[in-house]
Design a protein around this motif. Structure first.
Motif, short mmCIF file in Angstrom:
data_model
loop_
_atom_site.label_atom_id
_atom_site.label_comp_id
_atom_site.label_asym_id
_atom_site.label_seq_id
_atom_site.Cartn_x
_atom_site.Cartn_y
_atom_site.Cartn_z
N UNK A 77 -8.51 -35.86 1.70
CA UNK A 77 -7.23 -34.91 2.58
C UNK A 77 -7.29 -34.67 3.79
N UNK A 78 -8.60 -34.04 4.17
CA UNK A 78 -8.61 -33.62 5.54
C UNK A 78 -8.56 -34.99 6.62
N UNK A 79 -9.09 -35.97 6.16
CA UNK A 79 -9.28 -37.38 6.96
C UNK A 79 -7.59 -37.81 7.31
N UNK A 80 -6.77 -37.43 6.40
CA UNK A 80 -5.52 -38.03 6.41
C UNK A 80 -4.43 -36.85 6.92
N UNK A 83 -3.84 -31.91 10.12
CA UNK A 83 -3.00 -30.79 10.57
C UNK A 83 -2.80 -29.65 9.64
N UNK A 84 -3.12 -29.65 8.48
CA UNK A 84 -3.04 -28.72 7.08
C UNK A 84 -4.19 -27.98 6.83
N UNK A 85 -4.41 -26.65 6.79
CA UNK A 85 -5.71 -26.46 6.35
C UNK A 85 -5.84 -26.69 4.77
N UNK A 99 -4.39 -26.52 -0.47
CA UNK A 99 -3.94 -27.01 0.81
C UNK A 99 -2.85 -26.05 1.36
N UNK A 100 -2.67 -25.94 2.72
CA UNK A 100 -1.40 -25.20 2.78
C UNK A 100 -1.47 -23.94 3.12
#
Length: 134
Positions: A77-80, A83-85, A99-100
């Motif tokens: 998820x972080x790789x894609x 910009x989202x925590x 997330x978010x």
């Protein structure tokens, strides 16, 4: 007859261009005055936003399961979506990927619609507030 229509069009075009040549915007100065209390309010709002605990905002849970899979999903998820925590929390017996950090339900639901394509079991929730021990 055509000559009169042509002559009329020519006169109208010439007069329109002549009038446009004299049209111009007003020249002047704009003075903006603001109350000094506005700066105090902005400073106060910044302090409040910094003090706000971000764990109490709406989040989207995309996974709940074992550590190995949770870590894998978090990295993907972080790789894609850089910009989202993304947070990974342990709540017995599962690791959860959240997330978010959304302020409103509407923001969270819109993001959920995007995430649901990849993570069909995702849902929106508000984390429980942690009780402070005295």
């Amino acid at each position: 007859m055509r000559f009169l229509a042509f002559k009329r069009r020519t006169i109208l075009t010439t007069s329109a261009l002549f009038c446009v040549g004299f049209a111009f915007a007003q020249q002047g100065e704009i003075t903006i005055s603001k109350d000094p209390k506005i700066d105090k309010l902005l400073t106060y709002q910044k302090e409040i936003n910094q003090e706000t605990d971000n764990d109490n905002r709406l989040k989207v849970q995309i996974f709940s399961g074992n550590l190995k899979n949770a870590d894998k999903i978090k990295r993907n998820f972080e790789a894609k979506n850089n910009d989202v925590p993304v947070n990974m929390k342990f709540e017995t017996p599962n690791y959860k990927v959240w997330v978010g950090n959304f302020r409103t339900r509407l923001e969270a639901e819109r993001y959920l619609a995007e995430v649901k394509e990849t993570y069909p079991n995702a849902f929106v929730f508000t984390p429980l507030k942690k009780k402070k021990k005295k």
